[in-house]
Design a protein around this motif. Structure first.
Motif, mmCIF file in Angstrom:
data_model
loop_
_atom_site.group_PDB
_atom_site.id
_atom_site.type_symbol
_atom_site.label_atom_id
_atom_site.label_comp_id
_atom_site.label_asym_id
_atom_site.label_seq_id
_atom_site.Cartn_x
_atom_site.Cartn_y
_atom_site.Cartn_z
ATOM 1 N N THR A 319 45.651 -43.517 -0.811
ATOM 2 C CA THR A 319 46.627 -43.063 -1.974
ATOM 3 C C THR A 319 46.555 -43.755 -3.234
ATOM 4 N N HIS A 351 49.058 -37.696 3.206
ATOM 5 C CA HIS A 351 49.536 -38.056 2.380
ATOM 6 C C HIS A 351 48.962 -37.926 0.791
ATOM 7 N N GLU A 354 50.501 -35.276 -0.364
ATOM 8 C CA GLU A 354 52.337 -35.378 -0.716
ATOM 9 C C GLU A 354 52.276 -36.348 -1.885
ATOM 10 N N THR A 355 51.914 -37.091 -1.790
ATOM 11 C CA THR A 355 52.477 -38.123 -3.197
ATOM 12 C C THR A 355 51.312 -38.549 -3.950
#
Length: 399
Positions: A319, A351, A354-355
């Motif tokens: 990420t 991930h 979400e981020t």
């Protein structure tokens, strides 16, 4: 609209045209003009040269709004070949590909000692090409790739990072062909880019999970190399400022938590799991890791927890890279995802969903390599093919 133009028929324009034909599969001259922004005369000149050299061919036609069918152009896959060798700890994987990235031959042999490297590699190249019955004049060269020694390690201090470079000239003289030397993770990225027919317009990244962790990035059809050709050392991105010390001098490097070595260590720390899988009897880190990964995908809860934890750590680092470079497509590859790749892909996707900073503006397509164990050797061969038919991408052309 103003057209972006480099020197007519120059390496930049030629690389652009080859990339578009490669990614499109089949495309007309008119479409090439529209997609590339080059002028029609420039497209005509480049295509004429590519046809004369045999790199592309005319294949069929498509309907036109004006009624006259347009002749389609495609890469001529069997006109040229590239050969790539990936040096592992004990073995060497040899691959030959055609111009579309299709594998035409593969062999795994024992690794040559460093003090006999050029001689042994040259002999293996001759045997490999002859064994595949490839016309030697249509093989454009050899690329040899290997992991980068960890920063601060004894291998780096001993000059292990440069021994392959020192052998390059002798190897070139022995085989009479151009030779490229590259990091294995970067090569894997180019191989995935080339064989998947990914558009040069995409910001593309590849994460390579092995005994260490590396990455490669392709922008506008070219590898991102950095000031010292070290771009992509994802393994030394810190995910915990007070975490485990790393030989590079940093702390909390993702390689210390998510590499094959780290995963095997975590499994051994769970004493009962290590005994049950007989990790002590494993012949190598790769063997031990495969035992853990295989148990995980077969439903062993303890093994799955170990692999899943490694995948969580990798997702954090992935990420960060996506945020930094605004990637639109990411491939996970390397021997570390050969058996339990679905676990890693699931964690990375979740991930990112979400981020990731740009998640509301665009998604990131996360995929698994179709040939994760051979990705580096396929990528090595792709380096040869790209340098031969689309020069202008690399600051270090084949010599």
């Amino acid at each position: 609209m103003a057209r972006r133009e480099t020197a007519a028929g120059g390496p930049g324009s030629r690389a652009l045209v080859v990339d578009v034909i490669r990614s499109a599969g089949a495309v007309s001259r008119v479409e090439l003009t529209d997609i590339t922004g080059l002028t029609q005369p420039t497209i005509s000149n480049i295509v004429r040269d590519l046809l004369a050299e045999g790199i592309v061919r005319e294949t069929g036609s498509s309907a036109s709004a004006r009624g006259k069918p347009r002749t389609l152009l495609a890469i001529n896959p069997t006109f040229r070949y590239g050969v790539g060798f990936h040096l592992g700890a004990d073995t060497m994987t040899c691959v030959a590909i055609d111009l579309t990235g299709g594998v035409v031959g593969r062999e795994v042999v024992s690794r040559a000692p460093d003090d006999q490297l050029a001689e042994r590699l040259a002999a293996q190249y001759d045997e490999f090409v002859a064994g595949l019955d490839l016309p030697r004049g249509r093989v454009d060269g050899l690329a040899v790739v290997a992991p980068t020694p960890p920063p601060g390690s004894s291998a780096e201090a001993a000059g292990a990072g440069s021994w392959l470079g020192r052998a390059r000239g002798e190897l070139r003289d022995r085989i009479g062909k151009p030779v490229i030397v590259e990091n294995d993770a970067a090569a894997a990225a180019l191989g995935e880019f080339w064989s998947r027919r990914i558009s040069r317009e995409q910001a593309f990244g590849c994460i390579y999970v092995s005994t260490g962790i590396g990455a490669g990035f392709v922008f506008n059809g070219a590898l991102l190399r950095g000031a010292g050709s070290d771009a992509g050392e994802l393994g030394h991105v810190s995910i915990r400022h007070d975490g485990r010390p790393c030989p590079c001098g940093n702390r909390g490097c993702v390689e210390r938590y998510a590499s094959m070595v780290a995963t095997v260590d975590a499994a051994r720390d769970r004493g009962e799991l290590g005994r049950r899988l007989n990790l002590r009897g494993a012949t190598s880190v790769s063997h031990a890791y495969d035992l853990v990964a295989r148990a995980a995908v077969r439903g062993d809860d303890a093994a799955l927890q170990v692999v899943d934890q490694a995948a969580r750590y990798l997702a954090v680092a992935a990420t960060s890279v996506v945020n930094l470079l605004d990637l639109g497509r990411l491939v996970l590859t390397g021997p570390g995802v050969a058996l339990a790749g679905s676990v890693y892909a699931r964690r990375v996707r979740a991930h990112l969903d979400e981020t990731a900073h740009a998640r509301r503006r665009h998604g990131v397509r996360v995929e698994l390599s179709a040939q994760p164990r051979d990705a580096a050797s396929i990528g090595a061969a792709a380096l040869v093919v790209q340098a031969a038919v689309a020069p202008g991408h690399s600051p270090d052309p084949m010599r």
